[in-house]
Design a protein around this motif. Structure first.
Motif, PDB file in Angstrom:
ATOM      1  N   ARG A 166      83.867  46.697  27.380  1.00 46.42           N
ATOM      2  CA  ARG A 166      83.159  46.484  28.634  1.00 46.42           C
ATOM      3  C   ARG A 166      81.677  46.161  28.439  1.00 46.42           C
TER       4      ARG A 166
ATOM      5  N   VAL B 292      86.655  47.506  38.650  1.00 49.71           N
ATOM      6  CA  VAL B 292      86.332  46.986  37.320  1.00 49.71           C
ATOM      7  C   VAL B 292      87.035  47.820  36.249  1.00 49.71           C
TER       8      VAL B 292
ATOM      9  N   VAL C  89      83.298  40.823  35.089  1.00 50.06           N
ATOM     10  CA  VAL C  89      84.408  41.288  35.919  1.00 50.06           C
ATOM     11  C   VAL C  89      83.909  41.693  37.302  1.00 50.06           C
ATOM     12  N   ALA C  90      82.688  42.171  37.382  1.00 44.76           N
ATOM     13  CA  ALA C  90      82.131  42.627  38.660  1.00 44.76           C
ATOM     14  C   ALA C  90      81.516  41.501  39.481  1.00 44.76           C
TER      15      ALA C  90
ATOM     16  N   ALA D 183      90.330  41.961  39.581  1.00 44.37           N
ATOM     17  CA  ALA D 183      89.418  42.872  40.281  1.00 44.37           C
ATOM     18  C   ALA D 183      89.273  42.515  41.760  1.00 44.37           C
TER      19      ALA D 183
ATOM     20  N   GLU E  77      81.629  43.695  31.464  1.00 45.08           N
ATOM     21  CA  GLU E  77      81.642  44.456  32.713  1.00 45.08           C
ATOM     22  C   GLU E  77      81.007  43.676  33.856  1.00 45.08           C
TER      23      GLU E  77
ATOM     24  N   ALA F 212      88.660  39.555  35.701  1.00 46.93           N
ATOM     25  CA  ALA F 212      87.731  39.216  36.782  1.00 46.93           C
ATOM     26  C   ALA F 212      88.489  38.778  38.032  1.00 46.93           C
TER      27      ALA F 212
END
Length: 280
Positions: free
Chosen positions: A138, A125, A107-108, A160, A104, A157
């Motif tokens: 995640r 995300v 990806v953020a 996003a 998680e 990633a």
């Protein structure tokens, strides 16, 4: 309307290099195309892709002549962080892009650097993980995942960031054929469902040719062939270091003994249909 990618008279030489790696490259990529870029090692594929996301000239420097525009932006005049909103880049090794403690957070990461609102970030995300089929992982650490799963996270990633174009430099190099095929199917879905422009550098033409709308072949820094895969495979591409699919080679043998095919088959279903017509 601006093209997804426009390249005009592009030549490039790395710092401290004695020769140009790219030579007078001209290229247009329409929005929504799935472009497969291939050629022997050292032909300039990776260098060309670095021009699409601004690593050249902003990171690597060197001597860049000509013009490159992506999503209507001049690569020379646009900083990398702004280009990242338009062009996502997936590297050969996902470990080059994954370094957080959880999927998680990885990806953020790009969204946090851009200062995206937290609620918007959470939505993006969630959507990106669901899109690549990794939502249940995640909270996992990236090092706990398989190679294919890590590559999906790297793609998430990039997604996003909501780019218009995604460029992938041999993303299946470390994957087995079955896992590589799943990555190609994922990219095909992103292209068809979302209209995402895909530029993929890849050698596994037997697995990926069926998904590409266009095949570009490079040799010694130049684009030498550009067209539909099923049409270009009529040519003797082996001399350029291209690993032509076995199915295509079989049908080229049939052409040598007198059969004619407008387009060569890229899947067993297409091959079966051609054989059915021949035998009818």
């Amino acid at each position: 309307m601006a093209k997804a990618i426009e390249v005009r008279d592009l030549s490039y030489r790395y710092e401290r290099s004695e020769r140009d790696v790219l030579l007078d490259v001209n290229l247009e990529v329409e929005k929504g195309e799935f472009v497969l870029l291939t050629g022997a090692s050292g032909c300039g594929k990776t260098t060309l892709c670095r021009c699409f996301n601004g690593l050249i000239p902003h990171f690597y420097g060197g001597d860049l002549r000509g013009e490159v525009c992506v999503a209507g932006l001049s690569v020379k005049d646009t900083p990398i962080h702004k280009l990242a909103l338009k062009v996502g880049f997936v590297f050969q090794n996902p470990d080059s892009q994954l370094f957080s403690l959880t999927v998680e957070r990885d990806v953020a990461f790009g969204l946090e650097n851009l200062g995206i609102d937290r609620d918007e970030m959470r939505l993006r995300v969630d959507w990106a993980l669901k899109t690549v089929g990794m939502e249940k992982y995640r909270y996992a650490a990236p090092y706990e995942l398989s190679g294919g799963q890590r590559q999906r996270v790297a793609i998430a990633a990039v997604l996003a960031m909501r780019p218009e174009i995604i460029v992938l430099d041999e993303p299946t190099a470390y994957l087995d054929p079955k896992t590589a095929l799943k990555i190609f199917q994922l990219l095909d879905g992103l292209n068809k469902r979302m209209g995402l422009t895909v530029v993929l550098v890849e050698h596994r033409l037997d697995l990926v040719s069926r998904y590409a709308s266009r095949l570009i072949i490079m040799n010694k820094g130049r684009i030498i062939l550009d067209g539909k895969p099923s049409t270009l495979f009529h040519d003797e591409l082996e001399e350029y270091g291209i690993n032509v699919p076995r199915l295509v080679r079989f049908f080229r043998k049939l052409e040598e003994i007198g059969y004619e095919f407008g387009e060569l088959p890229l899947t067993t279903d297409e091959a079966a249909e051609i054989i059915r017509r021949i035998m009818a």
